[in-house]
Design a protein around this motif. Structure first.
Motif, PDB file in Angstrom:
ATOM      1  N   SER A   1       0.814  -1.219   0.000  1.00 57.63           N
ATOM      2  CA  SER A   1       0.000   0.000   0.000  1.00 57.63           C
ATOM      3  C   SER A   1       0.844   1.264   0.000  1.00 57.63           C
ATOM      4  N   ASP A   2       2.131   1.104   0.184  1.00 54.94           N
ATOM      5  CA  ASP A   2       3.014   2.264   0.198  1.00 54.94           C
ATOM      6  C   ASP A   2       3.624   2.521  -1.183  1.00 54.94           C
ATOM      7  N   TYR A   3       3.394   1.601  -2.124  1.00 54.26           N
ATOM      8  CA  TYR A   3       3.954   1.779  -3.472  1.00 54.26           C
ATOM      9  C   TYR A   3       3.026   2.657  -4.309  1.00 54.26           C
ATOM     10  N   ALA A   4       3.615   3.623  -4.994  1.00 58.20           N
ATOM     11  CA  ALA A   4       2.810   4.606  -5.713  1.00 58.20           C
ATOM     12  C   ALA A   4       2.059   3.990  -6.897  1.00 58.20           C
ATOM     13  N   ASN A   5       2.610   2.941  -7.495  1.00 57.10           N
ATOM     14  CA  ASN A   5       1.850   2.357  -8.604  1.00 57.10           C
ATOM     15  C   ASN A   5       0.577   1.691  -8.078  1.00 57.10           C
TER      16      ASN A   5
ATOM     17  N   GLN B   1      -0.956   2.549  -5.333  1.00 57.69           N
ATOM     18  CA  GLN B   1      -1.842   3.652  -4.946  1.00 57.69           C
ATOM     19  C   GLN B   1      -2.580   4.207  -6.176  1.00 57.69           C
ATOM     20  N   ASP B   2      -1.887   4.288  -7.300  1.00 59.64           N
ATOM     21  CA  ASP B   2      -2.563   4.746  -8.510  1.00 59.64           C
ATOM     22  C   ASP B   2      -3.722   3.807  -8.885  1.00 59.64           C
ATOM     23  N   TRP B   3      -3.466   2.497  -8.781  1.00 58.70           N
ATOM     24  CA  TRP B   3      -4.539   1.547  -9.115  1.00 58.70           C
ATOM     25  C   TRP B   3      -5.739   1.735  -8.201  1.00 58.70           C
ATOM     26  N   ILE B   4      -5.448   1.952  -6.935  1.00 55.08           N
ATOM     27  CA  ILE B   4      -6.531   2.146  -5.967  1.00 55.08           C
ATOM     28  C   ILE B   4      -7.333   3.393  -6.334  1.00 55.08           C
TER      29      ILE B   4
END
Lengths: 419, 419, 419, 419
Positions: free
Chosen positions: B294-298, B300-303
């Motif tokens: 959950s700390d990875y920006a990719n 986070q983008d999907w979320i």
């Protein structure tokens, strides 16, 4: 630079294509009917294996074959176009003893096996009389970062004791499966190099404590050879079953992966070509609203984009194979990550288009597409998820950029001289 | 404009959520284990149906319920948020007698059925004692253009004689399935209006000549109620089984589709929400390379992209439901095509992201994701492939543009006056 | 739930559309010719402003208008559909005194201005006699994280002294531009809350030390009002020019952004609609290979997908406006991030399709498309880059997921009971 | 197969890189400042040309150079990697006399020019003393289907009379531009082969009736050499200016396009590499929310995907060049369409990512990105829009599929034997 296949490769492609057409393709329906009924089509396979062995179309994937070992050794670059041909009928690789994960196991046994291990395990793999598995991924850990693996392989006198749970152990249901190479933690200290704590051992399936818990379907699909969940409870194997050295599990796993990924990628390309052929035939045959599907510009776009993407990927995979032949697997590591990501993504993309052209039939088992799609989806995890490979590539780019840091600044066009 | 649910809807949502949590979700594992063993979990379902019936959570989808019919009639806009809730556990719709394709059959029996047909077929559907099917798609024709349908329904004295082959006949394996509404060609002349040649008749499953050939898996998945291939060979049904009028098959099919598509879309949204919840929980739990996923920006983008896309689609579906309530199903035809395309595409997109976050586990039957993905993929054909709906929308836009033709030219900025 | 515009809004839309058609659109070519020659079309604008003012189509964006202030106050939800109409001719917002960034400045002066500030700066903004700017983004810092901002605003006796460099200061070249609201660091300590170190002050353009260094083109496009780089060197303004309180710069900036983003998004939607209209007209007019472009299925797909995406976005923006009206700007913060990302991405996507249908002409200044595309691209940074907004949304989802943590696990279907 | 550059090519790459670094890059800012002020940087260019000529880095693109012509002839495959290097600074191609459209004009003059034409026009092009244009695209016709072209070139005694309007005539503003090769309709009958009605003639710019109407910006960008709109009104040129034969305009245009497209594609690759370098340097330098941009996984994904896509495209372009060398331009026609589409799409994709990493600065003229993006966008039309090339590829695939029609059916797995 030369983009044509060598005469040797062209000759092999011709022979392999002829074999596929004469022997494998005619058996395809029978294979599927038997598999759909839950039986492994062993008789059919054995008959074809004998024929391929006789023709020398055997162990083509293994450059390091010795003279006393059966088969025809080829470089990675020579083998790659053959893997593409085999890919069109996924089960056919076994006919030529070129099936995963046995190919990778044969490689590492060649590289790291003791003479005794070679006699006991490599020889029967090479002649196709047994099959083998590899147990790395675990259900309860994020195995994409393999330092997370939790299965333990602890020395106890003359034995190693294995405890843990693996899954997606491909081939464990195969009637000839005899052993699994298990990777696990041999050093449970947390304050040492996390890449030096894992070890590989050979575990025969008949060792007490090994239990195949279930065959795990991949998006509802049960492979006849199984992608199994295997439980290891106090499994004791002789210390002689150690592969390479203790704590060197990652190094061995790494050595194992390069060629196998090239094989996967080339098979993917063969499968994408087949999907494109199916899409084309279907589009020319079907009509809606007074036109053939092949006359619709959106479907033409899908066809053209598939052709572009397949051709691009094939060149990149062949180049990676060439690089491995020239500079070794390790030097091609980043390129292999690139083709790994590219292939997994391409397979689902091209097959998805073909499915859409087929309409509902594309979802049924009546075409190869449903299997090819789900297998392609699985490829986005097998041997590491896309994101891990992208990270590898990005870190490599960043490392190179750091080394030349700032050179791109010379291309900026500042609007004025800052005072 | 008002974007909040009405008090009535909020109250229903609360009741339905409570029912799901108290009764349906606790039964979910049992349902799947029974289904995975190949049995339809009829006992479990019947028990839950009785409870839902008792609470009036029954036939919620059917705005036209009469006072003597069981259930709670709601507008499309009122029902839509409830369909979203049911969608989270796909088999739960049956608990509330809101399951396809029976919902659509109840609608058209309401609209087009004779009193006798209503007594014989609609009444038991409404009280949930039987189930029914609809047979439109055919294996050998491009059914996305339904004028291609080849099954014949020919008048012969007091009977219609049905000959043909249908597939993806959902529910035919259900133990309570009693009849199928078949669409076919009643006028074989080729020189008449192709939209006035098809007719619908009610065919009881126990009529001689009806044979369920096989249950067709959708990307390897066998639904316990079946998506069956059904063969009709010289099947004679009384002329009284005619639904509506001869040659009006398309009109009836059209009437049938609007609400059903809204239901599908809202269930899709519920499934996307569930997939997003699973993705979030998994991402917070797993670690790779020292960070939570959950700390990875990719990721986070999907979320974030999933959240944006789900919210957009929900609004569009609710608006289509509102439009149907206001102006009728026909007026909302193009909007329904829009949500149909949007939902089918969204489901595979969001679920694919969730799968990737789950890693290999996302491919197994241990999470709902594999089923949701393959079902989403099927939605891209069910009730018409994306391309047909896009074509509908484009043609509508072109028609409107033709009507106002040239007005956009006033916005051009010619560089000079042409002499 | 109600998806129709209110009668009040419909009436306003009719009036505004009529005004646009009667007065603005006929002036469009003249506006562009003057702007292309490097002059601000002030005479033309002033004439139209007088007319709009006279009709009460004035300050429509400002819900908080007092009775003694000119214009018609509307809620965000009421104003949004009007912003869509203005968006079709980007320069037209000024005609109705609804142009950025003055709208945002009027809002914060309303909220945070002292009576003296209101008399001096807000009153002439409200009656359209002056224009204003806002200076936040800086060339030398990653302004997407505004805690990075380096311009200093330091108290010195009865003055603040501003030092720094801002860019993308929209409107600084406008002949009526009178002041800029600057945000900068008023507390240079590094060990305090980074969100409480910034302050906003009003800086008249004629203050010594303010210099417009250049007008920065956005992808080669020079806006006639300028997106300027402005240098502040020892600029002294009276302490009375402080906006709100010291250290509250972020809070004010935040308050400023919600409605402005809704305006941007609705204008984007108007621009996407225009691009779609242009695409449709062009596709019906052009022929290649014996067919009209509008007859090609790939172009039909672009049309349909544009329609779907525009409609979805409009609903989401309207809902965000509704939420702001109901619960305040802060409560709608995450929804506003969602529409911000969605709009910026949609604009380039739809306009790109239209350009492709136009062929080379789409790249020229002869159509609005080239400007709309580059402006859309800029929107992906203005008020924060996509990635920052996606991060905001993801973090909000994660926070909610944490609150309900684990509930999705109830939907898993474990294959067996772990012992 | 061999994926390494030859020693000869490696040596040339080293020399060219050294030249770029020593002479071209240091002049880059000066070139841009002069161009931004509206002057063509002719002095700077002439100085560099003299140097490159002196080093034999001249006319490298032209395999067919004769011994008495200046420069170093290379195969397409040998030249391609050099074009990649030149691409990094787009204006640098002129330094090596390798700039479009002169390169294509030199090719067709070589192939189709009369001795007199060669003496008058080819010789000064080869030694770089003049420049030339090509006029094909027209503002008022869908030129993607060139049979639509409407400019007429009609024989009148010893002359041809040209009437029409061309645009995107690159280089017409260059101070050395001397002539334009115009394609037009020489046979206005509508009942003859539409591909045999067009002719090419050489039109000197100083011929009466030729008028440069304007320089058309490409997405607001004015190239210093111009992409001009040119009006031809009763322009009379001697019949000796006919290029090749009457009615053979398409054949000549076709011959012209293959190598030029390879050059474009390789320059694109050089530009994508530069964009990636810029993205990397920027990502390592900037911080938001406490991390370097290079540490964010979404930006790492962009980096990795850019690397994968660039490498794939380069291989495909090199393969097309190899095919042209081996089998001629015509044989590589479909492959050239593939790289044309691939390159145009890749350029905007990679540059867009780099812009996003740069933030607002990426939109300014302070980096090469804004120009590279808009140029990449233009590439999606130059030499034919994507859709026409995709159509070419699809039709080729369909033709091949027709030839092997039905072979893919052997891969279907019918569920039963149809009776």
């Amino acid at each position: 630079m030369e983009f044509g296949y060598s005469d040797k490769v062209e000759a092999l492609r011709t022979r392999l294509n002829a074999f596929m057409e004469a022997h494998v393709l005619p058996a395809n329906i029978a294979w599927h009917r038997e598999a759909q009924e839950g039986r492994y089509p062993l008789g059919l396979i054995d008959r074809l294996k004998a024929k391929a062995y006789g023709e020398g179309l055997w162990n083509l994937f293994l450059p390091m074959l010795r003279e006393d070992e059966p088969g025809t050794p080829l470089t990675n670059l020579e083998y790659a176009p053959l893997a593409e041909i085999m890919g069109r009928i996924p089960w056919s690789a076994e006919v030529f003893n070129c099936n995963a994960p046995d190919t990778g196991n044969m490689e590492i046994l060649h590289m790291f096996g003791t003479p005794a291990q070679k006699a006991q395990w490599l020889a029967p793999l090479l002649d196709g009389s047994i099959r083998s598995c590899v147990g790395i991924t675990e259900p309860d850990t994020a195995s994409s970062d393999p330092t997370n693996l939790q299965t333990t392989i602890l020395r106890d006198g003359d034995h190693y004791v294995v405890n843990g749970r693996k899954w997606f152990t491909t081939g464990a249901k195969h009637p000839n499966a005899r052993f699994v190479i298990v990777m696990g933690l041999s050093d449970t200290r947390t304050d040492v190099d996390p890449h030096a704590r894992h070890t590989m051992v050979i575990v025969p399936f008949d060792t007490p404590g090994v239990r195949i818990v279930r065959d795990v379907p991949i998006m509802h699909h049960h492979a006849p050879e199984g992608h199994c969940e295997v439980l290891f409870r106090d499994v004791r194997v002789p210390a002689l079953n150690l592969l390479g050295e203790e704590g060197r599990g990652f190094a061995i796993a790494q050595a194992r992966l390069g060629p196998g990924r090239v094989h996967h990628c080339m098979r993917t390309i063969g499968q994408c070509e087949l999907a494109l052929e199916l899409m084309l035939d279907r589009a020319m045959e079907r009509q809606t609203f007074g036109r053939h599907l092949s006359d619709y510009a959106n479907i033409q776009d899908w066809i053209a984009e598939s052709r572009i993407e397949i051709d691009q990927l094939r060149l990149q995979v062949l180049r990676a194979a060439w690089l491995m032949d020239r500079q070794g697997n390790q030097a091609a590591r980043v390129e292999v990550s690139a083709i790994k990501v590219g292939a997994a993504r391409l397979q689902t993309r091209v097959v998805d288009r073909a499915m859409q052209v087929f309409g509902a039939m594309g979802l049924t088992p009546d075409t190869p597409l449903a299997f090819l799609w789900t297998w392609g989806r699985a490829l986005r995890f097998i041997d590491g998820p896309d994101e891990v490979h992208l990270r590898t590539i990005a870190r490599d780019e960043l490392k190179k950029a750091k080394a030349r840091r700032g050179t791109s600044l010379a291309y900026l066009v500042p609007p004025y001289e800052h005072p």
